[in-house]
Design an enzyme around this catalytic site. Structure first.
Site, PDB file in Angstrom:
ATOM      1  N   GLY A  62       0.774  -1.243   0.000  1.00 40.61           N
ATOM      2  CA  GLY A  62       0.000   0.000   0.000  1.00 40.61           C
ATOM      3  C   GLY A  62       0.804   1.291   0.000  1.00 40.61           C
ATOM      4  O   GLY A  62       0.228   2.360   0.157  1.00 40.61           O
ATOM      5  N   TRP A  64       2.370   2.941  -2.476  1.00 37.41           N
ATOM      6  CA  TRP A  64       2.009   3.855  -3.573  1.00 37.41           C
ATOM      7  C   TRP A  64       0.611   4.457  -3.321  1.00 37.41           C
ATOM      8  O   TRP A  64       0.375   5.634  -3.589  1.00 37.41           O
ATOM      9  CB  TRP A  64       2.009   3.119  -4.918  1.00 37.41           C
ATOM     10  CG  TRP A  64       3.368   2.924  -5.511  1.00 37.41           C
ATOM     11  CD1 TRP A  64       4.551   2.846  -4.841  1.00 37.41           C
ATOM     12  CD2 TRP A  64       3.685   2.780  -6.904  1.00 37.41           C
ATOM     13  NE1 TRP A  64       5.583   2.655  -5.736  1.00 37.41           N
ATOM     14  CE2 TRP A  64       5.085   2.605  -6.999  1.00 37.41           C
ATOM     15  CE3 TRP A  64       2.917   2.761  -8.075  1.00 37.41           C
ATOM     16  CZ2 TRP A  64       5.732   2.433  -8.229  1.00 37.41           C
ATOM     17  CZ3 TRP A  64       3.561   2.582  -9.292  1.00 37.41           C
ATOM     18  CH2 TRP A  64       4.952   2.429  -9.369  1.00 37.41           C
ATOM     19  N   ASP A  82      -5.175  -5.480  -5.632  1.00 40.58           N
ATOM     20  CA  ASP A  82      -4.098  -6.481  -5.504  1.00 40.58           C
ATOM     21  C   ASP A  82      -4.722  -7.835  -5.209  1.00 40.58           C
ATOM     22  O   ASP A  82      -5.837  -7.918  -4.701  1.00 40.58           O
ATOM     23  CB  ASP A  82      -3.110  -6.105  -4.386  1.00 40.58           C
ATOM     24  CG  ASP A  82      -1.719  -6.708  -4.636  1.00 40.58           C
ATOM     25  OD1 ASP A  82      -0.784  -5.939  -4.931  1.00 40.58           O
ATOM     26  OD2 ASP A  82      -1.585  -7.957  -4.567  1.00 40.58           O
ATOM     27  N   ASP A  98      -7.303 -10.663  -8.732  1.00 39.03           N
ATOM     28  CA  ASP A  98      -6.224 -10.740  -9.724  1.00 39.03           C
ATOM     29  C   ASP A  98      -6.616  -9.940 -10.957  1.00 39.03           C
ATOM     30  O   ASP A  98      -7.702 -10.160 -11.520  1.00 39.03           O
ATOM     31  CB  ASP A  98      -6.003 -12.219 -10.088  1.00 39.03           C
ATOM     32  CG  ASP A  98      -4.720 -12.412 -10.868  1.00 39.03           C
ATOM     33  OD1 ASP A  98      -4.469 -11.635 -11.825  1.00 39.03           O
ATOM     34  OD2 ASP A  98      -3.962 -13.332 -10.528  1.00 39.03           O
ATOM     35  N   ASP A 123       2.594  -1.109 -10.281  1.00 41.59           N
ATOM     36  CA  ASP A 123       3.876  -1.632  -9.799  1.00 41.59           C
ATOM     37  C   ASP A 123       3.821  -3.163  -9.829  1.00 41.59           C
ATOM     38  O   ASP A 123       4.617  -3.832  -9.182  1.00 41.59           O
ATOM     39  CB  ASP A 123       4.093  -1.123  -8.359  1.00 41.59           C
ATOM     40  CG  ASP A 123       5.559  -1.117  -7.936  1.00 41.59           C
ATOM     41  OD1 ASP A 123       6.436  -1.205  -8.818  1.00 41.59           O
ATOM     42  OD2 ASP A 123       5.817  -1.015  -6.723  1.00 41.59           O
ATOM     43  N   LYS A 163       5.632  -0.386 -14.129  1.00 41.63           N
ATOM     44  CA  LYS A 163       6.933  -1.056 -14.063  1.00 41.63           C
ATOM     45  C   LYS A 163       7.040  -2.077 -15.200  1.00 41.63           C
ATOM     46  O   LYS A 163       6.060  -2.737 -15.535  1.00 41.63           O
ATOM     47  CB  LYS A 163       7.027  -1.778 -12.714  1.00 41.63           C
ATOM     48  CG  LYS A 163       8.272  -2.645 -12.575  1.00 41.63           C
ATOM     49  CD  LYS A 163       8.622  -2.886 -11.149  1.00 41.63           C
ATOM     50  CE  LYS A 163       7.674  -3.847 -10.449  1.00 41.63           C
ATOM     51  NZ  LYS A 163       7.978  -3.925  -9.015  1.00 41.63           N
TER      52      LYS A 163
HETATM   53  C1  SAM Z   1       6.165  -4.625  -5.813  1.00 41.51           C
HETATM   54  S1  SAM Z   1       4.611  -5.021  -5.167  1.00 41.51           S
HETATM   55  C2  SAM Z   1       3.791  -3.470  -5.122  1.00 41.51           C
HETATM   56  C3  SAM Z   1       4.275  -2.550  -4.039  1.00 41.51           C
HETATM   57  C4  SAM Z   1       3.411  -1.307  -3.931  1.00 41.51           C
HETATM   58  N1  SAM Z   1       3.590  -0.420  -5.071  1.00 41.51           N
HETATM   59  C5  SAM Z   1       3.710  -0.516  -2.671  1.00 41.51           C
HETATM   60  O1  SAM Z   1       4.282   0.570  -2.764  1.00 41.51           O
HETATM   61  O2  SAM Z   1       3.352  -0.969  -1.588  1.00 41.51           O
HETATM   62  C6  SAM Z   1       3.827  -5.807  -6.538  1.00 41.51           C
HETATM   63  C7  SAM Z   1       2.406  -6.267  -6.250  1.00 41.51           C
HETATM   64  O3  SAM Z   1       1.808  -6.654  -7.482  1.00 41.51           O
HETATM   65  C8  SAM Z   1       0.825  -7.632  -7.174  1.00 41.51           C
HETATM   66  N2  SAM Z   1       0.414  -8.316  -8.392  1.00 41.51           N
HETATM   67  C9  SAM Z   1       1.200  -8.945  -9.289  1.00 41.51           C
HETATM   68  N3  SAM Z   1       0.452  -9.484 -10.271  1.00 41.51           N
HETATM   69  C10 SAM Z   1      -0.829  -9.155  -9.991  1.00 41.51           C
HETATM   70  C11 SAM Z   1      -2.085  -9.427 -10.625  1.00 41.51           C
HETATM   71  N4  SAM Z   1      -2.133 -10.142 -11.753  1.00 41.51           N
HETATM   72  N5  SAM Z   1      -3.208  -8.933 -10.084  1.00 41.51           N
HETATM   73  C12 SAM Z   1      -3.151  -8.214  -8.928  1.00 41.51           C
HETATM   74  N6  SAM Z   1      -2.010  -7.938  -8.270  1.00 41.51           N
HETATM   75  C13 SAM Z   1      -0.874  -8.406  -8.797  1.00 41.51           C
HETATM   76  C14 SAM Z   1       1.535  -8.512  -6.160  1.00 41.51           C
HETATM   77  O4  SAM Z   1       0.610  -9.243  -5.408  1.00 41.51           O
HETATM   78  C15 SAM Z   1       2.321  -7.497  -5.332  1.00 41.51           C
HETATM   79  O5  SAM Z   1       1.637  -7.156  -4.164  1.00 41.51           O
END
Ligand code: SAM
Length: 211
Positions: A62, A64, A82, A98, A123, A163
């Site tokens: 959380g 961002w 997420d 998802d 992200d 990203k």
């Molecule tokens: C690097 S973390 C994000 C960190 C966030 N920006 C923060 O500042 O707290 C990447 C996130 O992308 C989510 N994620 C990856 N693929 C996803 C998808 N298909 N659907 C939903 N969330 C996804 C992962 O569960 C993970 O929590």
């Protein structure tokens, strides 16, 4: 095997303790170190304004979303998605699911049909296997799906930030985003570790086909 793994986690702990952004995030009780990447991109790109509505894809834990909520203030709205749970954040609507699942996209479509969307930030990264031939296409697919979705929902002056990984898929990713948006730039914020293949694409003004 056990020794190898504990040596690896010791190295990870050491790197975390030395990392200025990790220390700063802890000191300020921020949820992630990633927030500094968004802050640095924002300083260059001026992404946020009070009153903006923002969609944060892959938002857990959380960081961002916290940053976005502080920028859009009470007159704006942040929607955070997420597949992992996110502890409540004031001013942020959380959707658990998802992004690649159709019912989740349908729920998002429904919410976004009622508001003007100014900014999409992503992200998201797939669960990494360490095998480039698997990870790069999986990341490429996430960026393509989110860029397509963003271009369909963003307002005329809307902005998409995501990203991606430099590497075999990067050219395809950049080409796809360039087909969907009028202006595309790539940013590597200082907080992104130099050794990491990650980069951020910043795309402005979606091209609305057939309008
Ligand atoms: C690097 S973390 C994000 C960190 C966030 N920006 C923060 O500042 O707290 C990447 C996130 O992308 C989510 N994620 C990856 N693929 C996803 C998808 N298909 N659907 C939903 N969330 C996804 C992962 O569960 C993970 O929590």
């Amino acid at each position: 095997m056990g020794t190898k793994r504990s040596a690896k986690s010791h190295a990870w702990n050491q790197r975390q303790n030395k990392d200025i952004y990790v220390r700063e995030a802890r000191a300020r009780s921020l949820r992630s170190r990633s927030v500094f990447k968004l802050e640095q991109i924002d300083q260059k790109e001026r992404l946020f304004r009070p009153g903006f509505n923002v969609l944060d894809l892959g938002a857990a834990p959380g960081g961002w979303s916290q940053y976005a909520a502080s920028k859009v203030r009470d007159s704006g709205q942040v929607i955070a998605l997420d597949r992992l749970e996110i502890d409540p954040i004031p001013g942020v609507k959380v959707i658990l699911g998802d992004f690649l699942d159709s019912p989740v996209v349908a729920e998002l479509n429904d919410i976004l049909s009622k508001i003007t969307l100014h900014l999409v930030i992503s992200d998201m990264a797939p669960n990494l296997t360490g095998i480039k031939d698997v990870d790069q296409p999986a990341m490429g697919n996430l960026v393509t799906m989110s860029a397509t979705f963003a271009s369909q929902h963003l307002s005329e002056q809307g902005v998409f930030v995501a990203k991606f990984f430099e590497g075999a898929e990067a050219q395809n990713v950049k080409k796809t985003v360039a087909r969907l948006f009028s202006e595309v730039r790539v940013r590597k914020p200082d907080a992104s570790r130099p050794k990491s293949a990650e980069n951020y694409i910043v795309a402005r003004r979606p091209i609305k086909v057939g309008i």
